[in-house]
Scaffold this active site. Sequence first.
Site, PDB file in Angstrom:
ATOM      1  N   HIS A  17      41.601  34.258  53.866  1.00  0.00           N
ATOM      2  CA  HIS A  17      42.790  33.517  54.277  1.00  0.00           C
ATOM      3  C   HIS A  17      43.639  34.479  55.097  1.00  0.00           C
ATOM      4  O   HIS A  17      44.322  35.343  54.548  1.00  0.00           O
ATOM      5  CB  HIS A  17      43.566  33.006  53.054  1.00  0.00           C
ATOM      6  N   GLU A  52      44.346  37.994  53.380  1.00  0.00           N
ATOM      7  CA  GLU A  52      43.762  38.090  52.047  1.00  0.00           C
ATOM      8  C   GLU A  52      42.257  37.809  52.079  1.00  0.00           C
ATOM      9  O   GLU A  52      41.831  36.711  52.444  1.00  0.00           O
ATOM     10  CB  GLU A  52      44.440  37.092  51.104  1.00  0.00           C
ATOM     11  N   HIS A  92      55.658  31.321  38.741  1.00  0.00           N
ATOM     12  CA  HIS A  92      54.435  32.091  38.990  1.00  0.00           C
ATOM     13  C   HIS A  92      54.813  33.349  39.768  1.00  0.00           C
ATOM     14  O   HIS A  92      55.378  33.258  40.857  1.00  0.00           O
ATOM     15  CB  HIS A  92      53.453  31.236  39.800  1.00  0.00           C
ATOM     16  N   TYR A 118      37.531  31.341  39.346  1.00  0.00           N
ATOM     17  CA  TYR A 118      38.903  31.626  39.762  1.00  0.00           C
ATOM     18  C   TYR A 118      39.744  30.381  39.542  1.00  0.00           C
ATOM     19  O   TYR A 118      39.354  29.279  39.943  1.00  0.00           O
ATOM     20  CB  TYR A 118      38.922  32.049  41.230  1.00  0.00           C
ATOM     21  N   HIS A 152      50.864  28.539  49.746  1.00  0.00           N
ATOM     22  CA  HIS A 152      51.668  29.534  50.442  1.00  0.00           C
ATOM     23  C   HIS A 152      51.035  29.933  51.775  1.00  0.00           C
ATOM     24  O   HIS A 152      49.845  29.750  51.995  1.00  0.00           O
ATOM     25  CB  HIS A 152      51.891  30.776  49.572  1.00  0.00           C
ATOM     26  N   HIS A 156      47.124  28.146  52.211  1.00  0.00           N
ATOM     27  CA  HIS A 156      46.072  28.026  51.205  1.00  0.00           C
ATOM     28  C   HIS A 156      46.714  27.882  49.834  1.00  0.00           C
ATOM     29  O   HIS A 156      47.924  28.049  49.676  1.00  0.00           O
ATOM     30  CB  HIS A 156      45.105  29.217  51.245  1.00  0.00           C
TER      31      HIS A 156
END
Length: 451
Positions: free
Chosen positions: A375, A351, A302, A360, A345, A381
């Site tokens: 976050h 963010e 990813h 989402y 992460h 999160h």
Amino acid sequence: MASISPGIPHPRPELADELEYQHGFGNECESEALPGALPVGLRSPQRPAYGLYAEQLSGTAFTAPRASNRRNWLYRIRPSVKHGKFETAPDGLLRTGPIRDAHTPAAQLRWNPFPIPAKPTDWVDGLVTLGANGDAQMQLGVGIHLYLANESMTDRFFFNADGELLIVPQQGRLRLHTECGVLQAAPGEIAVVPRGMVFRIVLLDGPSRGYVCENYGQAFTLPERGLVGSDGFANERDFMTPVAAFEDREGDLELMTKYCGRLFACRIDHSPLDVVAWWGNNVPYKYDLARFAVINTVSVDHPDPSIFTVLSSCSHTPGVANADFVIFPPRWQVATDTFRPPPYHRNIMSEFMGLIHGAYESRPEGFLPGGATLHNCMLPHGPAAEVHEKASRARLEPTYLDNTLAFMFESRYVIQPTKHALQAPELQADYADCWAPLPKHFMGRPKRGPR
């Protein structure tokens, strides 16, 4: 003056409007609403055509390098200095960094959509600050707001001296009348108004809601492509700037400003949108997010969300943004032997996310269009428990993510929520519960050794 070529269809016909635009990002543009209004070969003629006044609007210091220098020359019916005395006005729920009315919690935060007021509320009165960081007077950081409006600004005008405004509609089309002309933004598009530029907003579809990033720092620009090469991401040609259009009307009108964190208002006897001609590069613009050329992996893993960056406000540390505007649009997922949703992460960047439509992928439940998540720096999160379980067992074949458009305002500074945001009934008290069911899958045993 350049305009949209009539023979080229709009990629999304439902977003097409009848307005004319010039194309390109950061271009040195010129436009005149009356022939001969724009002087040629000089900036400030002794007697401009039509009895106009010449005036400069600088978005950077005069001595900023040519590549980053932003300024406009405006040729207007009256100079902008002609207005009444500014008096303090109610700030409502609008706040400015640094936030001092609440402590920043060590917690992941998520809000349901805020309702649009029932009482008459225009775009300025409908601004609600969820958080901010940095310091507007030091010209660093951002303010993050919602707008919740049901009434157009007809006899009211506004300019923000604290920062440029990145406007992200979520419900209802907006028509922005600015000193450089008129542009329109629908959900799925964005509009940016430079610091200090006067505008008013007309609601084309009644009650409207959206998000605003108030950028106190360096103006947004396009991020570098690096090894990707000369194309991809947001392309300059897809950004659209209005052509000159002026209002020559008089009356008992109001001009508002946000200045050093406070709202001020004064009476003005004419429309300040009286610019007949202009040239420069300190301009408002719009962009259709569907034109973003997504770059993604075609092998494994990813990728970092930085590959979805549309606009970036640089800081003094290379590669570490004062603010990034990042989108998560429809796209193909094809990575092999890969957990495809965003991994868990912790990040030094903070963010703030919003959702324009759809769902989402990482948290399809509880994160609603018009809602928001925050976050902050180093708070972990990632996918909700059921998303992790499903993605860990999914058959890995090419999958197209459709019916989704989320975005992120990301900043190097901690985003401090306001007191109102922390006390709002829209704040979800059970947000962290989405990770509680995560099971222990570990099947190994610790090695035996000396104790």
